[in-house]
Scaffold this active site. Structure first.
Site, PDB file in Angstrom:
ATOM      1  N   ARG A  74       0.809  -1.227   0.000  1.00 19.50           N
ATOM      2  CA  ARG A  74       0.000   0.000   0.000  1.00 19.50           C
ATOM      3  C   ARG A  74       0.842   1.278   0.000  1.00 19.50           C
ATOM      4  NH1 ARG A  74      -3.482  -3.444  -0.698  1.00 19.50           N
ATOM      5  NH2 ARG A  74      -5.626  -3.261   0.063  1.00 19.50           N
ATOM      6  N   SER A 109     -11.070  -0.407   2.776  1.00 17.76           N
ATOM      7  CA  SER A 109     -10.336  -0.530   4.046  1.00 17.76           C
ATOM      8  C   SER A 109     -10.008   0.855   4.580  1.00 17.76           C
ATOM      9  CB  SER A 109      -9.013  -1.263   3.838  1.00 17.76           C
ATOM     10  OG  SER A 109      -9.231  -2.517   3.281  1.00 17.76           O
ATOM     11  N   GLU A 164      -5.412   3.633   6.558  1.00 15.13           N
ATOM     12  CA  GLU A 164      -4.929   3.431   5.194  1.00 15.13           C
ATOM     13  C   GLU A 164      -5.360   4.606   4.324  1.00 15.13           C
ATOM     14  OE1 GLU A 164      -6.298   1.956   1.563  1.00 15.13           O
ATOM     15  OE2 GLU A 164      -5.949  -0.077   2.284  1.00 15.13           O
TER      16      GLU A 164
HETATM   17  N1  EPU Z   1     -11.518 -10.750   9.518  1.00 14.94           N
HETATM   18  C1  EPU Z   1     -12.287 -10.906  10.630  1.00 14.94           C
HETATM   19  N2  EPU Z   1     -13.272  -9.986  10.875  1.00 14.94           N
HETATM   20  C2  EPU Z   1     -13.497  -8.935  10.052  1.00 14.94           C
HETATM   21  C3  EPU Z   1     -12.676  -8.757   8.924  1.00 14.94           C
HETATM   22  C4  EPU Z   1     -11.684  -9.690   8.663  1.00 14.94           C
HETATM   23  O1  EPU Z   1     -12.129 -11.850  11.409  1.00 14.94           O
HETATM   24  O2  EPU Z   1     -14.399  -8.130  10.331  1.00 14.94           O
HETATM   25  C5  EPU Z   1     -10.505 -11.782   9.204  1.00 14.94           C
HETATM   26  C6  EPU Z   1     -10.980 -12.663   8.031  1.00 14.94           C
HETATM   27  O3  EPU Z   1     -11.732 -13.735   8.486  1.00 14.94           O
HETATM   28  C7  EPU Z   1      -9.673 -13.115   7.440  1.00 14.94           C
HETATM   29  C8  EPU Z   1      -8.740 -11.948   7.674  1.00 14.94           C
HETATM   30  O4  EPU Z   1      -9.305 -11.175   8.734  1.00 14.94           O
HETATM   31  O5  EPU Z   1      -9.164 -14.221   8.114  1.00 14.94           O
HETATM   32  C9  EPU Z   1      -8.499 -11.105   6.438  1.00 14.94           C
HETATM   33  O6  EPU Z   1      -9.714 -10.580   5.950  1.00 14.94           O
HETATM   34  P1  EPU Z   1      -9.947 -10.277   4.377  1.00 14.94           P
HETATM   35  O7  EPU Z   1      -9.559 -11.454   3.587  1.00 14.94           O
HETATM   36  O8  EPU Z   1     -11.305  -9.726   4.213  1.00 14.94           O
HETATM   37  O9  EPU Z   1      -8.868  -9.202   4.009  1.00 14.94           O
HETATM   38  P2  EPU Z   1      -8.262  -7.931   4.757  1.00 14.94           P
HETATM   39  O10 EPU Z   1      -6.845  -8.231   5.082  1.00 14.94           O
HETATM   40  O11 EPU Z   1      -9.154  -7.502   5.876  1.00 14.94           O
HETATM   41  C10 EPU Z   1      -7.298  -6.868   2.598  1.00 14.94           C
HETATM   42  C11 EPU Z   1      -7.310  -5.549   1.913  1.00 14.94           C
HETATM   43  C12 EPU Z   1      -8.617  -5.337   1.149  1.00 14.94           C
HETATM   44  C13 EPU Z   1      -8.764  -6.466   0.157  1.00 14.94           C
HETATM   45  C14 EPU Z   1      -8.770  -7.792   0.922  1.00 14.94           C
HETATM   46  C15 EPU Z   1      -8.812  -8.964   0.019  1.00 14.94           C
HETATM   47  C16 EPU Z   1      -5.896  -4.093   3.251  1.00 14.94           C
HETATM   48  C17 EPU Z   1      -5.828  -2.910   4.152  1.00 14.94           C
HETATM   49  N3  EPU Z   1      -7.116  -4.470   2.850  1.00 14.94           N
HETATM   50  O12 EPU Z   1      -8.303  -6.840   3.617  1.00 14.94           O
HETATM   51  O13 EPU Z   1      -8.490  -4.126   0.418  1.00 14.94           O
HETATM   52  O14 EPU Z   1      -9.978  -6.345  -0.594  1.00 14.94           O
HETATM   53  O15 EPU Z   1      -7.532  -7.895   1.680  1.00 14.94           O
HETATM   54  O16 EPU Z   1      -7.596  -9.080  -0.629  1.00 14.94           O
HETATM   55  O17 EPU Z   1      -4.856  -4.638   2.902  1.00 14.94           O
HETATM   56  C18 EPU Z   1      -9.009  -1.814   0.365  1.00 14.94           C
HETATM   57  O18 EPU Z   1      -7.791  -1.627   0.358  1.00 14.94           O
HETATM   58  O19 EPU Z   1      -9.843  -0.863   0.345  1.00 14.94           O
HETATM   59  C19 EPU Z   1      -9.495  -3.180   0.442  1.00 14.94           C
HETATM   60  C20 EPU Z   1     -10.789  -3.459   0.536  1.00 14.94           C
END
Ligand code: EPU
Length: 362
Positions: free
Chosen positions: A167, A247, A358
């Site tokens: 990022r 995010s 972010e």
């Molecule tokens: N999780 C929870 N509770 C929640 C949210 C997430 O327990 O409310 C857990 C999920 O179960 C999972 C882990 O956290 O085990 C990761 O969650 P997720 O796969 O949804 O991805 P993220 O790391 O929360 C990142 C990006 C997103 C992107 C997703 C998918 C960042 C800051 N965010 O989110 O990007 O869509 O991965 O690749 O890196 C964005 O930048 O605007 C964005 C949406």
């Protein structure tokens, strides 16, 4: 040039922020005229200048931006080179990112399918090295074309010169131009190299499971893009319907000790290894290796701290993904900032981790 211009349609949080000055730029001639315009020069030297793209990663901290908003909106997609393996495509900054991804997917080109449906415009994609579902835009960007709003000089950044990381890129520090900046590059086009034959990235999250559940055993690029779209639609608020910036926070990068401390208390904590570039060397014979770090999803931390689905007046935490703060309409940016602080304090109290936004807070 517009004065006291409402940015409500130009920020996906949907806050009714007014800009003191606003100028849309549709062509290179518009950009050059702006740079030479005495009114702009006067503003540029006296007040702040902000380059606004899709407005999907920005939070204005007040309802008046006392500065000059430049809105580059050049359209156009062009194939520059093609061989048996790859295609080089130039896309101008004002194209909508998700439309560009759909275009490349429809041509059967590999590289952007996991980045389907990310809001925003092409010119902003390299700035924070957008990423999702195991892909980052840095892996397809070959050149970034910029023009300096101070001097009018153009500069082409190679992939290496962009210094991409999670990022982040060299462009991120140019969020708002104040008098301290000596250069202020505006990205007007991005060149991508996409592959004609490639491998699909199916290992992130539940992409593979989703495909299996839909009886897709031999997925195409289109299948992956559709799957990513479906998963996103389940987890993230629809842009234009509920105000958000995706995010709101970055994922947390912590030491192995910290991770183990949390793991001992919460055995289900999700984590990802982090690739960190080596530290600069400090003398002879000293390749200093970076300390090992672990990425913990901030959405999980916020969720575990009890905030998921929480609502305060006009704002809240999305009930399907706690990393996303939402504006339900009629609110003010300060409400999001207040909620952000409460969440940061709560996560710090519970886990001893300082989570960082972010979104660009202006
Ligand atoms: N999780 C929870 N509770 C929640 C949210 C997430 O327990 O409310 C857990 C999920 O179960 C999972 C882990 O956290 O085990 C990761 O969650 P997720 O796969 O949804 O991805 P993220 O790391 O929360 C990142 C990006 C997103 C992107 C997703 C998918 C960042 C800051 N965010 O989110 O990007 O869509 O991965 O690749 O890196 C964005 O930048 O605007 C964005 C949406």
């Amino acid at each position: 040039m517009e004065k006291n211009f409402s940015l409500r349609e130009l920020n996906t949080f949907g806050f009714d922020v007014k800009a003191r000055y606003f100028q849309e730029l549709k062509t290179m001639e518009d950009i050059r005229e702006l740079i030479a315009n005495p009114e702009f020069i006067e503003c540029r030297d006296a007040i702040r200048v902000l380059i606004l793209s899709g407005g999907s990663n920005i939070l204005f901290s007040s309802e008046f931006f006392d500065g000059f908003v430049v809105y580059p909106n050049l359209k156009g997609i062009e194939t520059l080179e093609e061989n048996a393996e790859t295609v080089k495509i130039r896309c101008n900054c004002g194209e909508v990112w998700k439309n560009f991804v759909d275009y490349t997917v429809s041509k059967g080109l590999y590289g952007l399918e996991n980045l389907a449906d990310i809001p925003g415009k092409v010119g902003a994609a390299p700035v924070q090295n957008i990423g999702a579902y195991g892909a980052e835009v840095k892996d397809t960007v070959c050149q970034v074309h910029t023009i300096d709003l101070a001097t009018g000089k153009t500069k082409v950044f190679s992939n290496e010169e962009c210094h991409f990381s999670y990022r982040n890129s060299v462009f991120k520090k140019f969020g708002v131009w104040s008098l301290k900046c000596e250069v202020f590059p505006l990205i007007f086009a991005v060149d991508f190299i996409l592959k004609k034959h490639g491998e699909l990235k199916l290992d992130y999250g539940n992409i593979r499971n989703y495909l299996i559940a839909n009886n897709i055993t031999n997925p195409t690029i289109q299948d992956v893009a559709s799957t990513v779209k479906a998963i996103r639609a389940e987890k993230l608020p629809e842009v234009g319907v509920v105000g958000s910036v995706g995010s709101f926070f970055q994922n947390a990068i912590v030491s192995v000790d910290k991770y183990q401390e949390i793991k001992a208390l919460y055995s289900d904590v999700p984590s990802y290894p982090v690739e960190i570039p080596p530290l600069p060397s400090v003398g002879r014979n000293d390749s200093v290796s970076s300390p090992a770090m672990v990425k913990i999803p901030t959405g999980w931390l916020i969720d575990r701290a009890g905030w998921k689905g929480h609502r305060e007046n006009h704002v809240g935490v999305w009930d399907k993904q706690a990393l996303v703060l939402v504006h339900y309409g009629g609110g003010k940016p300060q409400e999001i900032l207040d909620l952000m602080k409460k969440i940061q304090e709560s996560v710090n109290d519970k886990f001893g981790i300082e989570i960082k936004p972010e979104v660009n807070i202006i």
